[in-house]
Write a protein that holds these residues in place. Structure first.
Motif, short mmCIF file in Angstrom:
data_model
loop_
_atom_site.label_atom_id
_atom_site.label_comp_id
_atom_site.label_asym_id
_atom_site.label_seq_id
_atom_site.Cartn_x
_atom_site.Cartn_y
_atom_site.Cartn_z
N LEU A 117 47.65 -56.21 46.89
CA LEU A 117 48.09 -55.99 45.52
C LEU A 117 46.99 -55.44 44.61
CD1 LEU A 117 50.27 -59.20 45.12
CD2 LEU A 117 51.11 -56.83 45.20
N CYS A 168 45.79 -52.70 44.89
CA CYS A 168 46.05 -51.26 44.74
C CYS A 168 46.93 -50.95 43.54
CB CYS A 168 46.70 -50.70 46.00
SG CYS A 168 48.44 -51.19 46.23
N MET A 169 47.65 -51.94 43.01
CA MET A 169 48.68 -51.68 42.01
C MET A 169 48.07 -51.23 40.68
SD MET A 169 51.23 -52.08 43.89
CE MET A 169 52.41 -51.66 42.61
N ASP A 202 52.69 -47.49 41.72
CA ASP A 202 53.60 -48.42 41.06
C ASP A 202 54.59 -48.99 42.07
OD1 ASP A 202 55.40 -46.38 41.57
OD2 ASP A 202 55.71 -45.84 39.47
N GLU A 203 55.53 -49.79 41.58
CA GLU A 203 56.46 -50.48 42.48
C GLU A 203 57.36 -49.51 43.24
OE1 GLU A 203 58.45 -50.61 38.36
OE2 GLU A 203 56.41 -50.72 39.21
N VAL A 233 55.33 -48.05 46.25
CA VAL A 233 55.13 -49.03 47.33
C VAL A 233 56.46 -49.32 48.03
CG1 VAL A 233 54.32 -51.35 47.90
CG2 VAL A 233 53.11 -49.99 46.18
N ARG A 239 48.84 -59.85 39.23
CA ARG A 239 49.14 -59.29 40.56
C ARG A 239 50.42 -59.90 41.12
NH1 ARG A 239 43.25 -58.87 43.64
NH2 ARG A 239 42.35 -57.28 42.26
N TRP A 254 53.22 -57.96 39.79
CA TRP A 254 53.40 -56.69 40.52
C TRP A 254 54.21 -56.92 41.79
CZ3 TRP A 254 53.36 -51.95 39.14
CH2 TRP A 254 52.45 -51.43 38.21
N ILE A 307 57.83 -55.14 42.90
CA ILE A 307 58.08 -54.41 44.16
C ILE A 307 59.27 -55.00 44.89
CG2 ILE A 307 57.10 -53.63 46.35
CD1 ILE A 307 54.29 -54.12 45.04
#
Length: 255
Positions: free
Chosen positions: A147, A149-150, A178-179, A182, A214, A217, A221
Motif C-alpha cells: 500500500l 505505492c498508493m 489510484d484504486e 490497482v 493506507r 486506500w 481498492i
C-alpha cells in the motif's frame, strides 16, 4: 499462530506468493509459525529470493535436483531452504517448478512455500510474459500489493515493469497510482493472479497498512474490485502490516 490461522491452512499445502510488497517476509514468518507446531516446511523459489539473517533457524541445502532430493529426505530440521546456488546480493537461485511438484507428491514436507516471482523490492509489479512461475500443484496463491505505492507516481521507482503495465492498460508514466489502476492489475487475467492453477485458492493481501490512511486506500481498492468484477474468485482479502503485526479481513475484522 496469526498467519496460519488467518490463511485457513489445511493439513498439507503448497503455497505460492506473487506480486510485491512483502512476499519474502510473509513466507519466512509463516515457516517460523509452522515450525513452532512441529510442522516440516520447505521454503524455496522458482526465481530468486534474499536469504534471511543467520539468526533464523533453518537448514540450507544447495545443489542439483537429485542431490537435493536425497538430502532433504534425511533432513531433521523443521525448516529447509533449498535452491541451486547463492548468487549476487546473498540471493538464493531456485529450481524449476516441476521439482517442487515432485516433492509435494512425495509427501516429504507438511508445507511447501514458494516465492514465484521477483519484484526488486518494489511494492507493486506487472508480470513479464514468463511470470509468475507457479507450480501446477499449488493449493493457495497469495497475491500481494504494497500500500506504500498508493498516491505515488507510476514509474519504475515504485512500480516494477511500469512501462509494460502502461502498454497493457493504457496508462502513462507519471500518472498517480489510484484504486482504479490497482483494481485493473488485480482483476485482469494478465495481472496479479496470472498463471494461477484453476483449482487453487486465491488470497489477496494489501500489505504495509501501517496507518489509517493506507488502510483507507485498501478499502477503496476493495470497493472498486467488487464494483467491477463479480467473477473474481478470491477466497479471502486481507489488509496487513507484517512489520506491525496487523492482520485485518476486508470487512474490518482484526486478527
Amino acid at each position: 499462530m496469526i498467519i496460519t490461522e488467518i490463511l485457513d491452512l489445511k493439513e498439507k499445502e503448497m503455497i505460492s506468493a506473487v506480486g510485491g510488497g512483502g512476499k519474502t517476509t510473509l513466507l519466512f514468518n509463516l515457516a517460523l509459525e509452522l515450525s513452532k507446531v512441529e510442522k516440516k516446511v520447505l521454503l524455496s523459489t522458482t526465481t530468486k529470493i534474499y536469504l534471511p539473517g543467520p539468526e533464523r533457524d533453518f537448514k540450507l541445502i544447495l545443489g542439483e535436483k537429485e542431490e537435493i532430493l536425497d538430502k532433504i529426505k534425511a533432513e531433521k530440521n523443521l525448516i529447509v531452504i533449498t535452491g541451486k546456488r547463492i548468487v549476487e546480493e546473498n540471493k538464493l537461485e531456485g529450481l524449476d517448478k516441476s521439482f517442487y511438484n515432485k516433492i509435494f507428491e512425495k509427501n516429504i514436507f507438511d508445507y511447501i512455500l514458494i516465492e514465484a516471482d521477483g519484484s526488486k523490492r518494489k511494492p507493486i509489479k506487472f508480470h513479464a510474459y514468463y511470470e509468475p512461475v507457479i507450480p501446477e500443484l499449488t493449493t493457495k496463491v497469495i497475491g500481494i500489493v504494497g500500500l506504500d505505492c498508493m498516491g505515488e507516481k507510476l514509474d519504475n521507482q515504485i512500480f516494477h515493469r511500469a512501462e509494460d503495465f502502461c502498454r497493457e492498460f493504457g496508462y502513462k508514466i507519471g500518472d498517480n497510482i489510484d484504486e482504479k489502476m490497482v483494481a485493473d492489475l488485480i482483476i485482469s487475467g494478465k495481472g496479479l493472479f496470472k498463471t494461477s492453477p484453476d483449482d487453487s485458492e486465491k488470497i489477496l493481501i494489501f500489505n504495509k497498512a501501517d496507518n489509517p490512511h493506507r488502510q483507507s486506500w485498501a478499502n477503496k481498492i476493495i470497493k472498486e474490485i467488487k464494483k467491477r468484477s463479480d467473477n473474481l474468485s478470491l477466497a479471502k482479502i486481507l489488509i496487513t502490516s507484517f512489520d506491525k503485526n496487523i492482520f485485518m479481513t476486508d470487512n474490518g475484522g482484526k486478527s
